[in-house]
Scaffold this motif. Structure first.
Motif, PDB file in Angstrom:
ATOM      1  N   PHE A 146       0.830  -1.202   0.000  1.00 36.51           N
ATOM      2  CA  PHE A 146       0.000   0.000   0.000  1.00 36.51           C
ATOM      3  C   PHE A 146       0.867   1.255   0.000  1.00 36.51           C
ATOM      4  CE2 PHE A 146      -1.788   3.506   2.424  1.00 36.51           C
ATOM      5  CZ  PHE A 146      -2.890   3.814   1.627  1.00 36.51           C
ATOM      6  N   CYS A 147       1.918   1.262   0.790  1.00 38.90           N
ATOM      7  CA  CYS A 147       2.793   2.442   0.848  1.00 38.90           C
ATOM      8  C   CYS A 147       3.449   2.692  -0.506  1.00 38.90           C
ATOM      9  CB  CYS A 147       3.846   2.267   1.933  1.00 38.90           C
ATOM     10  SG  CYS A 147       3.124   2.163   3.598  1.00 38.90           S
ATOM     11  N   VAL A 207       7.240   4.078   6.414  1.00 41.00           N
ATOM     12  CA  VAL A 207       7.120   5.519   6.669  1.00 41.00           C
ATOM     13  C   VAL A 207       8.042   6.312   5.750  1.00 41.00           C
ATOM     14  CG1 VAL A 207       8.860   5.794   8.513  1.00 41.00           C
ATOM     15  CG2 VAL A 207       6.775   7.190   8.542  1.00 41.00           C
ATOM     16  N   ARG A 208       9.170   5.738   5.385  1.00 45.59           N
ATOM     17  CA  ARG A 208      10.064   6.431   4.446  1.00 45.59           C
ATOM     18  C   ARG A 208       9.453   6.474   3.042  1.00 45.59           C
ATOM     19  NH1 ARG A 208      15.185   7.466   6.299  1.00 45.59           N
ATOM     20  NH2 ARG A 208      16.012   7.528   4.181  1.00 45.59           N
ATOM     21  N   LEU A 209       8.776   5.407   2.672  1.00 45.90           N
ATOM     22  CA  LEU A 209       8.122   5.388   1.364  1.00 45.90           C
ATOM     23  C   LEU A 209       7.080   6.494   1.245  1.00 45.90           C
ATOM     24  CD1 LEU A 209       7.516   1.591   0.594  1.00 45.90           C
ATOM     25  CD2 LEU A 209       8.704   3.221  -0.881  1.00 45.90           C
ATOM     26  N   VAL A 210       6.192   6.595   2.233  1.00 47.23           N
ATOM     27  CA  VAL A 210       5.113   7.573   2.119  1.00 47.23           C
ATOM     28  C   VAL A 210       5.632   8.989   2.322  1.00 47.23           C
ATOM     29  CG1 VAL A 210       3.353   5.903   2.795  1.00 47.23           C
ATOM     30  CG2 VAL A 210       4.400   7.341   4.548  1.00 47.23           C
ATOM     31  N   ALA A 211       6.582   9.177   3.236  1.00 49.85           N
ATOM     32  CA  ALA A 211       7.086  10.528   3.501  1.00 49.85           C
ATOM     33  C   ALA A 211       7.938  11.040   2.354  1.00 49.85           C
ATOM     34  CB  ALA A 211       7.879  10.550   4.800  1.00 49.85           C
ATOM     35  N   SER A 212       8.702  10.165   1.705  1.00 55.61           N
ATOM     36  CA  SER A 212       9.539  10.592   0.571  1.00 55.61           C
ATOM     37  C   SER A 212       8.691  11.078  -0.589  1.00 55.61           C
ATOM     38  CB  SER A 212      10.425   9.430   0.109  1.00 55.61           C
ATOM     39  OG  SER A 212      11.361   9.076   1.102  1.00 55.61           O
ATOM     40  N   ALA A 268       2.965   6.005  -2.882  1.00 55.87           N
ATOM     41  CA  ALA A 268       4.104   6.736  -3.439  1.00 55.87           C
ATOM     42  C   ALA A 268       4.008   6.865  -4.953  1.00 55.87           C
ATOM     43  CB  ALA A 268       5.406   6.043  -3.045  1.00 55.87           C
ATOM     44  N   ALA A 269       3.347   5.918  -5.602  1.00 50.90           N
ATOM     45  CA  ALA A 269       3.269   5.918  -7.069  1.00 50.90           C
ATOM     46  C   ALA A 269       2.150   6.806  -7.616  1.00 50.90           C
ATOM     47  CB  ALA A 269       3.081   4.486  -7.573  1.00 50.90           C
ATOM     48  N   ARG A 270       1.286   7.359  -6.764  1.00 49.05           N
ATOM     49  CA  ARG A 270       0.155   8.176  -7.233  1.00 49.05           C
ATOM     50  C   ARG A 270       0.638   9.606  -7.534  1.00 49.05           C
ATOM     51  NH1 ARG A 270      -4.741   6.034  -8.778  1.00 49.05           N
ATOM     52  NH2 ARG A 270      -5.624   8.084  -8.282  1.00 49.05           N
ATOM     53  N   ARG A 271       1.522   9.727  -8.509  1.00 46.50           N
ATOM     54  CA  ARG A 271       2.164  11.010  -8.788  1.00 46.50           C
ATOM     55  C   ARG A 271       1.216  12.041  -9.382  1.00 46.50           C
ATOM     56  NH1 ARG A 271       5.868   7.027 -10.129  1.00 46.50           N
ATOM     57  NH2 ARG A 271       7.830   7.122  -8.939  1.00 46.50           N
TER      58      ARG A 271
END
Length: 382
Positions: A106-107, A148-153, A111-114
């Protein structure tokens, strides 16, 4: 043709939402309704029985396993069918996302929903790591740090329930992360008639209250401080509120039979009724193993209702709790310090009343839901 809309619609992603129980779900509903009340278009996407419903001006989309790999294609189709521009607001709590708090897919999807604006509110960042923990906890700690790094980045905006979560963010995101305290998830105004009626029903006190979920560490600290307080004055009684309160009281009465008849458990109340019960207490005893912090909706509820709150510091406690004086604050997690602070509040009725009034004022100025909505509406993408 309808007029074009340039303001993005809010699409709130959450693993919890009423009627499913959970503090994050209660917060998300409260926030979504408040945003809708300002004229914003608000959608909520959450796991649950399938269907789309309008709930108090909020369009709620529910589908089984929505945030899991099996449900993500349907989530993508649903979002893409909504007119743009879209702003995703992820209520990030690892254990609420499914897959045993390790929902890395999910994360990665988020992250891919640019083509959408991606905002994230981090209620809890990571599972704590300890070298002595079982291996499965090491895996969980590592997975949550990756998540958390995936979503925050990827996020255009990052909000934190406590400043300490910033240390788990990638370096690029840290300077732009904003601290946004969590408001109370209970009504902040209660009927004085309802409070008076409850007090008459309960009988004399003084009444010590606690609101929470009675997790092991909190329950141990609560018992270690509550029992001495009740023993010192036989007129004192305790009201335990929240899921798990009944089991806590049963265990307490088994270990301390002399307290039978002086403990009341209410573990299945509606939020309105919880607020009335809290307002009927003379003081609230709210110990936390990691210390009081602005992610604790249970302490926020006491402040909002103008109750004197006795609590303690810990490694997650922000400086404002010492600076603002909104609570009776014990230093550290030792029960004896909590007992001492509670005795000071209970011994002087005027001091307790003044502390409660000050607490309500601090809450309105810094923590109320209105402050959250204001911060979100004036925030610009990084």
């Amino acid at each position: 043709m309808p007029p074009s809309r340039t303001a993005p619609a809010w699409h709130v992603l959450t693993g919890e939402y009423p009627p499913r129980p959970g503090g994050v779900g209660d917060y998300t509903r409260q926030l979504s309704r408040a945003l809708a009340g300002t004229g914003q278009e608000v959608h909520v996407w959450t796991p649950g029985e399938g269907g789309v419903r309008d709930e108090d001006g909020v369009t709620v989309h529910r589908a089984p396993g929505l945030l899991t790999p099996k449900g993500l294609p349907g989530l993508s189709r649903g979002l893409d069918a909504c007119p743009g521009p879209r702003r995703l607001l992820l209520q990030y709590v690892p254990h609420a996302l499914g897959l045993r708090a390790m929902n890395v897919p999910f994360c990665a999807w988020f992250a891919a929903r640019r083509h959408d604006a991606r905002w994230v509110y981090i209620h809890e960042a990571v599972h704590p790591w300890s070298p002595r923990a079982p291996w499965r906890h090491h895996v969980l700690a590592g997975a949550t740090r990756l998540m958390v790094r995936l979503v925050a980045s990827a996020a255009d905006r990052v909000f934190l329930s406590i400043p300490q979560w910033a240390e788990h963010l990638p370096a690029r995101a840290r300077p732009h992360a904003a601290w946004l305290p969590v408001p109370s998830n209970l009504p902040v105004d209660v009927s004085s008639d309802a409070v008076d009626a409850l007090r008459a029903q309960l009988g004399g006190g003084p009444w010590l209250g606690h609101f929470g979920t009675f997790g092991r560490l909190t329950a141990e600290s609560l018992e270690a401080s509550l029992v001495p307080l009740l023993r010192r004055d036989e007129t004192r009684k305790a009201m335990l509120l929240g899921r798990g309160s009944r089991a806590f009281v049963e265990g307490l009465e088994t270990r301390h039979p002399e307290l039978r008849g002086r403990l009341v458990a209410r573990d299945s109340l509606a939020l309105d009724d919880v607020a009335v019960h809290m307002a009927a207490c003379d003081a609230l005893l709210q110990p936390y193993p990691d210390g009081v912090s602005t992610r604790r909706t249970t302490v926020m509820a006491g402040l909002a209702l103008g109750r004197p709150v006795v609590t303690n510091t810990g490694h997650l406690t922000e400086p404002l709790w010492r600076e603002q004086g909104a609570v009776a604050l014990a230093e550290g997690t030792a029960p004896a310090a909590l007992v001492e602070r509670a005795e000071a509040v209970l011994s002087l009725a005027d001091a307790g009343w003044e502390l409660g009034q000050h607490a309500a004022r601090i809450y309105r100025e810094h923590f109320a839901l209105e402050r959250t909505v204001e911060a979100l509406l004036r925030a610009d993408p990084i």
